[in-house]
Design a protein around this motif. Structure first.
Motif, short mmCIF file in Angstrom:
data_model
loop_
_atom_site.label_atom_id
_atom_site.label_comp_id
_atom_site.label_asym_id
_atom_site.label_seq_id
_atom_site.Cartn_x
_atom_site.Cartn_y
_atom_site.Cartn_z
N SER A 131 0.83 -1.20 0.00
CA SER A 131 0.00 0.00 0.00
C SER A 131 0.87 1.26 0.00
CB SER A 131 -0.94 -0.02 1.22
OG SER A 131 -1.96 0.91 1.08
N VAL A 132 1.78 1.34 -0.96
CA VAL A 132 2.74 2.44 -1.05
C VAL A 132 2.18 3.56 -1.93
CG1 VAL A 132 5.07 3.10 -1.75
CG2 VAL A 132 4.66 0.83 -0.77
N SER A 133 2.09 4.76 -1.39
CA SER A 133 1.60 5.91 -2.15
C SER A 133 2.70 6.47 -3.04
CB SER A 133 1.11 7.01 -1.20
OG SER A 133 -0.01 6.57 -0.46
N VAL A 134 2.34 6.78 -4.30
CA VAL A 134 3.31 7.32 -5.26
C VAL A 134 2.67 8.47 -6.02
CG1 VAL A 134 4.60 5.17 -5.55
CG2 VAL A 134 2.62 5.65 -7.02
N LEU A 135 3.52 9.30 -6.63
CA LEU A 135 3.01 10.37 -7.49
C LEU A 135 4.08 10.79 -8.48
CD1 LEU A 135 4.30 13.38 -6.65
CD2 LEU A 135 2.82 13.08 -4.69
N SER A 136 3.61 11.45 -9.53
CA SER A 136 4.51 12.03 -10.52
C SER A 136 4.05 13.45 -10.79
CB SER A 136 4.49 11.22 -11.82
OG SER A 136 5.12 11.96 -12.87
N ASN A 137 4.89 14.41 -10.47
CA ASN A 137 4.57 15.80 -10.77
C ASN A 137 4.67 16.08 -12.26
OD1 ASN A 137 4.07 17.07 -8.12
ND2 ASN A 137 6.19 16.48 -7.69
N VAL A 138 5.54 15.35 -12.94
CA VAL A 138 5.73 15.54 -14.38
C VAL A 138 4.49 15.11 -15.15
CG1 VAL A 138 7.07 14.85 -16.39
CG2 VAL A 138 8.24 15.32 -14.23
N LEU A 139 3.97 13.93 -14.83
CA LEU A 139 2.82 13.39 -15.54
C LEU A 139 1.49 13.74 -14.85
CD1 LEU A 139 4.19 9.84 -16.41
CD2 LEU A 139 3.97 11.80 -17.94
N GLY A 140 1.58 14.23 -13.63
CA GLY A 140 0.36 14.56 -12.91
C GLY A 140 -0.42 13.33 -12.50
N LEU A 141 0.30 12.34 -11.96
CA LEU A 141 -0.32 11.07 -11.57
C LEU A 141 -0.17 10.84 -10.08
CD1 LEU A 141 0.97 8.68 -14.41
CD2 LEU A 141 -1.30 9.73 -14.24
N THR A 142 -1.13 10.17 -9.52
CA THR A 142 -1.02 9.76 -8.12
C THR A 142 -1.72 8.42 -7.96
OG1 THR A 142 -1.46 10.41 -5.83
CG2 THR A 142 -3.15 10.93 -7.44
N GLY A 143 -1.26 7.64 -7.00
CA GLY A 143 -1.87 6.34 -6.80
C GLY A 143 -1.22 5.58 -5.66
N LYS A 144 -1.61 4.33 -5.56
CA LYS A 144 -1.10 3.49 -4.48
C LYS A 144 -0.71 2.13 -5.05
CE LYS A 144 -3.08 3.91 -0.53
NZ LYS A 144 -4.05 3.87 0.61
N LEU A 145 0.49 1.70 -4.74
CA LEU A 145 0.97 0.40 -5.19
C LEU A 145 0.46 -0.70 -4.27
CD1 LEU A 145 4.76 1.13 -5.90
CD2 LEU A 145 2.77 1.77 -7.24
#
Length: 204
Positions: A61-75
């Motif tokens: 349940s690892v939270s991740v994001l990308s400012n470049v692509l504008g993505l967020t989610g949870k692994l």
């Protein structure tokens, strides 16, 4: 980036842009057996504790994001193999079985792109665990998959900015497994020829 897009939404778009729009533009949702089983599976995965096996740590349940692509989610799972250069492997859990289409792989690749941006590393491979067949499938995060994923991100953002819901997918078999079939009513939409008639009138 003004608005972050959920990584899970990319799979919705890859499967069917109309499904994506119904969920993320019109904000509707309906559950069927497949989505219920998937939700239960992810709940079990997310509730598991992190652990260490040899030189590999398993974070859930690892939270991740990308400012470049504008993505967020949870692994669902992130495997971190220690070494001079740690190896990061995202693992996505799916209730079904392996598919020839890229829907699941695109979601996994987006996770890898987030990890690369956050940790300044290169993720060469991920994995998808298919619960129905108890099979782990390795996925190479190659250039082709990266470009396909970025293209889906761009197209999904265009659809969001337009705020419109496109026609049903031409892949009719997908509609039968979709939890939104009753709301979408793809067959009724296909049987309605009025829009085509009006279009032809203006073309004359």
């Amino acid at each position: 980036m003004d608005e972050f897009l959920a990584i899970s939404a990319l799979q919705h778009y890859a499967y069917c842009p109309r499904q994506f729009a119904l969920i993320h533009v019109e904000q509707v949702w309906s559950e069927n057996r497949f989505t219920a089983e998937g939700r239960i599976l992810h709940k079990r995965v997310d509730s598991a504790e992190p652990e260490q096996r040899g030189d590999t740590r398993f974070e859930r349940s690892v939270s991740v994001l990308s400012n470049v692509l504008g993505l967020t989610g949870k692994l669902d799972l992130l495997e971190i193999k220690s070494g001079k250069t740690p190896k990061y492997t995202p693992v996505e859990y799916k209730r079904g079985k392996p598919k020839t289409e890229d829907w699941d792989r695109i979601q996994l690749c987006a996770q890898a792109l987030c990890i690369e941006e956050m940790r300044s590393v290169q993720v060469k491979e991920g994995a998808i665990w298919y619960w129905e067949v108890r099979q782990r499938v390795a996925v190479e995060i190659d250039l082709e998959l990266r470009e396909a994923t970025k293209n889906i991100v761009r197209n999904a953002r265009v659809l969001l900015s337009q705020g419109r819901t496109p026609p049903p997918t031409s892949h009719r078999k997908r509609c039968r497994a979709c939890s939104l079939a009753d709301i979408c009513q793809p067959q009724m939409f296909r049987d309605d020829r009025s829009s085509n008639y009006i279009t032809r009138l203006f073309e004359k």
